[in-house]
Every structure is written in structure tokens, then in C-alpha cells.
Scaffold this active site. Structure first.
Site, PDB file in Angstrom:
ATOM      1  N   SER A 139      10.064  25.522  45.010  1.00  0.00           N
ATOM      2  CA  SER A 139      10.306  24.575  46.095  1.00  0.00           C
ATOM      3  C   SER A 139       9.252  23.483  46.060  1.00  0.00           C
ATOM      4  CB  SER A 139      10.251  25.287  47.444  1.00  0.00           C
ATOM      5  OG  SER A 139      10.249  24.335  48.484  1.00  0.00           O
ATOM      6  N   TYR A 152       6.133  31.395  52.812  1.00  0.00           N
ATOM      7  CA  TYR A 152       7.241  30.979  51.943  1.00  0.00           C
ATOM      8  C   TYR A 152       6.702  30.336  50.663  1.00  0.00           C
ATOM      9  CZ  TYR A 152      11.285  28.255  50.343  1.00  0.00           C
ATOM     10  OH  TYR A 152      12.290  27.688  49.584  1.00  0.00           O
TER      11      TYR A 152
END
Length: 244
Positions: A139, A152
Site C-alpha cells: 500500500s 496496517y
């Protein structure tokens, strides 16, 4: 022996995963749409892709369970004769400041995003045919270092580390291992619960001044999976419009 190349797309039933599944069938792959709980979505997508002339099947497996991942590869080999491409797309997001991340949320992020990706990489390292491709998902928030994305981002940073290491460990087998790191992408998951103002602000974060689309990300996966991407190895491609 099956004539088409065979791709497994984890978390392939909706959003970016669904766009990847569709793009790879258009590219001529037999695609296994893996899902954990969304059976109806996965079966409906497979049916639509077959109706469009593609080759696709929906197969259930919780990637956080190594035995389930083995069964997923077993079932794919039984149906198609082998596996050529793994797209490690399954993932979950849970946002909170580090001080407020509860154990259950942390464990779920690690179980699916990190252990799930690891389980699939490990299996693919044994199973992929020569000339295969492993495409992981990171990401672009790693570069942004945004508040509330700590746990995350940590799982995705670990995936990036595994990507480079595995690319070196598969020396001699003509298998590439890369990761795609999307920026903000207009999926239901992303848009849910965000105000129009916030969405507009995030769209303006990159110089192209728009959100990514699932098709944008699927195009990068298509490139890495295909012959044109064969000289890219051990890399992370930040598909985000130039945000970071």
C-alpha cells in the site's frame, strides 16, 4: 494439460480483486477467484466472466489458514493442471492510533495481511511452474506514514520485505516476485463512510488529481503477470498517480 496459463487471485470477488480477475481472464488466463466469505459475489463474478468468454472458477479458502491455502492450490492443480500466477490481493484494513489498536484488530490484520500473504507465497514457492509470477499487494500508505494506519502499514511493510527476499530465493526458476502498492482507489471499501470533501481531498493528493480505479491497478498486475513484465523482479510498484 490445460493450455491456458493459470492464475489464482486471492480476495478476488470484489473491488481491486474483481478487476484483476476480470483483466486476467481478458488476457487469456484461467482465473481462480479465491474468496473467504463472499461466496455469492465470487460465484456471480465467475459466471459473468465465463459468459464473456473467459475461464474462471470461484474457490473458497481463508488465506490465514495454511491448510486451506494448500487445498486451494490442490484444487487449482486438479482442475487446470498447474499454477502460473499468484496474485496475493486478499487483505483487510482496520484503522486506529497505535495506542488504541485492540488485540483482536491487530491479530486480524497480521493473520490476513501478513500471515495470509506469507502462506500463499510459501505455497507458490513450492507449486508455481517455471516462468511463473508472484504479485503481492502492499500500500502507498507506507510512504505517507499517515496517523491511524500504523498496524496496517506494518503488515504491508512486512509484505514488501518478503517480496524482495523471495525474489532472490527463487533464483534459477524464472519466477518473478513483485508487489503493487496502490494509492487511494475508488472501491466500495474505500468510499464507504467517507465524506465527499474527504474523497475530493484525497483525489487531489496526487498530481493527476483523481482517485485510482480498480482497472488502473489491474493494468499494473496484467503487466507484471505477462511477458512484458518479465524483467521486473523484486520490486514494489507504487501505482498511485505520483502521490509519493
Amino acid at each position: 494439460m490445460h493450455s491456458r496459463s493459470v492464475a489464482i487471485v486471492t480476495g478476488g470477488s470484489r473491488g481491486i480483486g474483481a478487476a484483476i480477475s476480470e483483466r486476467l481472464t481478458v488476457d487469456g488466463y484461467a482465473v481462480v477467484i479465491n474468496y473467504a466469505g463472499r461466496r455469492d459475489d465470487a460465484v456471480a463474478l465467475a459466471s459473468r466472466l465465463v459468459a464473456q468468454g473467459g475461464e474462471a472458477v470461484a474457490l473458497q479458502a481463508d488465506v490465514s489458514d495454511p491448510v486451506a491455502v494448500q487445498r486451494l492450490f490442490d484444487a487449482t492443480e486438479a482442475r487446470y493442471g498447474g499454477v502460473d500466477v499468484l496474485v496475493n490481493n486478499a487483505g483487510v484494513m482496520d484503522l486506529a492510533p497505535v495506542a488504541q489498536v485492540d488485540d483482536a484488530a491487530f491479530d486480524r490484520l497480521v493473520a490476513i495481511n501478513l500471515k495470509g500473504s506469507f502462506n500463499c507465497m510459501r505455497e507458490a514457492a513450492h507449486r508455481l511452474r517455471s516462468g511463473g509470477r508472484i504479485i503481492n499487494f502492499s500500500s502507498s500508505v507506507i510512504g505517507l506514514r499517515l496517523e491511524t494506519y500504523g498496524a496496517y502499514s506494518a503488515t504491508k511493510a512486512a509484505v514488501e520485505a518478503l517480496t524482495t527476499v523471495l525474489s532472490r530465493e527463487l533464483r534459477g526458476r524464472s519466477i518473478t516476485v513483485n508487489a503493487v502498492a496502490p494509492g487511494p482507489t475508488a472501491t466500495d471499501l474505500f468510499l464507504e463512510g467517507k465524506s465527499p470533501e474527504l474523497i475530493e481531498r484525497m483525489a487531489k493528493m496526487n498530481p493527476l488529481e483523481r482517485l485510482g480505479t480498480p482497472a488502473d491497478i489491474a493494468a499494473v498486475v496484467s503487466f507484471l503477470a505477462g511477458p512484458q513484465g518479465g524483467w521486473i523482479n523484486g520490486q514494489v510498484i507504487r501505482a498511485n498517480g505520483g502521490m509519493v
